[in-house]
Design an enzyme around this catalytic site. Sequence first.
Site, mmCIF file in Angstrom:
data_model
loop_
_atom_site.group_PDB
_atom_site.id
_atom_site.type_symbol
_atom_site.label_atom_id
_atom_site.label_comp_id
_atom_site.label_asym_id
_atom_site.label_seq_id
_atom_site.Cartn_x
_atom_site.Cartn_y
_atom_site.Cartn_z
ATOM 1 N N GLU A 10 -1.757 5.268 -3.649
ATOM 2 C CA GLU A 10 -2.573 4.608 -4.327
ATOM 3 C C GLU A 10 -3.914 4.411 -4.595
ATOM 4 O O GLU A 10 -4.615 4.693 -5.429
ATOM 5 C CB GLU A 10 -2.149 3.023 -4.386
ATOM 6 N N ASP A 17 6.158 5.164 1.747
ATOM 7 C CA ASP A 17 6.823 3.863 1.564
ATOM 8 C C ASP A 17 7.589 3.945 0.099
ATOM 9 O O ASP A 17 8.319 3.022 -0.076
ATOM 10 C CB ASP A 17 5.916 2.807 1.330
#
Length: 341
Positions: free
Chosen positions: A103, A127
């Site tokens: 991100e 994740d």
Amino acid sequence: MKIGILTSGGDCPGLNAVIRGAVLKGIAIKGHEFVGFRDGWRGVVQGDVMDIPRTMVRGIAKQGGTILGTSRTNPFENGGGPDVIKDNLDRLGIDAIIAIGGEGTLAAAKRLTDAGLKIVGVPKTVDNDLDATDYSFGFDTAVHIATEAIDRLRTTGESHHRCMIAEVMGRHVGWIALHAGMAAGAHAILIPEQKVSIEQVAQWVKEAHARGRAPLVVVAEGFVPEHMDSPHSERGLDTFGRPRMGGIADQLAPELEARTGIETRTTILGHVQRGGVPTAYDRVLATRLGMAAVHSVAEGRWGTMVGLKGTDIEQVDFQEALGKLKVVPQRRYDEAAVLFG
Ligand code: F6P
């Protein structure tokens, strides 16, 4: 074309397979030339590059880590910014960048693309929390490592009639905990998306114990018990200002012991989940993403990343890819929770 590749943020099994996929396709099919930026955006800001000839990517799909190094450097800080980076790219004769990261990396890549730089992205998150790709490479490997470790905790737990708590990665989402917990047959799975009281967890532990089992609790590092407001973090902030996670298992253990009377032990798996060889699934996905990124460069699709949709690799705008977490849906948690206790 001369293409610069960088790997940025936390590392992840499969990064080298992405690099190999991009370089092999780029050289073999398109006649491109490749360089690597050392340590993510740091190498871009400082113009620190290394050549990546075909021989350098030989056999690296199965290697963990990243041959380029990584860091959590923000390209807009430490003397960086679009002008400095443009100058560096011009000086080094680099036409385009493939940025492999999560991100934070992709958000920085978007800002730089908005400023006129030619960048395409490859999503990376162990994740598995980026909404714009069905799966991210590294996740499958992390789940395998965690499952194997939890299987081992179960046998020692059973020998001692103890409750075992395994803490896995998962800052905002509980995909690793959900998958590893289901695979290992956990009696409770605790994830950031679901607030659960300690009393409820103690109840599941007691139920499993009453059946003669050694209770097994899998908790994601970002889990917030009902009585807390934010995730447990006592290790300060990282360079992006994010709290360093880890340790919720140690907070839960005495609470559970006090309520159940069952001796309880904790294991925090931590970075073991990000190390070592990637699974075959991750190697294939990472190779396909690397090859697709070269295709995006050839098409001049700046400001997009490649992602997995079903079994196909697609291009997604950074704009669409950013800011949306892929959380564990309620129905997936409910499905797993039927087997708790
Ligand atoms: O974002 C992926 C992740 O593995 C998180 O699950 C974890 O909180 C974090 O990275 C750890 O980061 P670092 O390697 O900087 O300690």
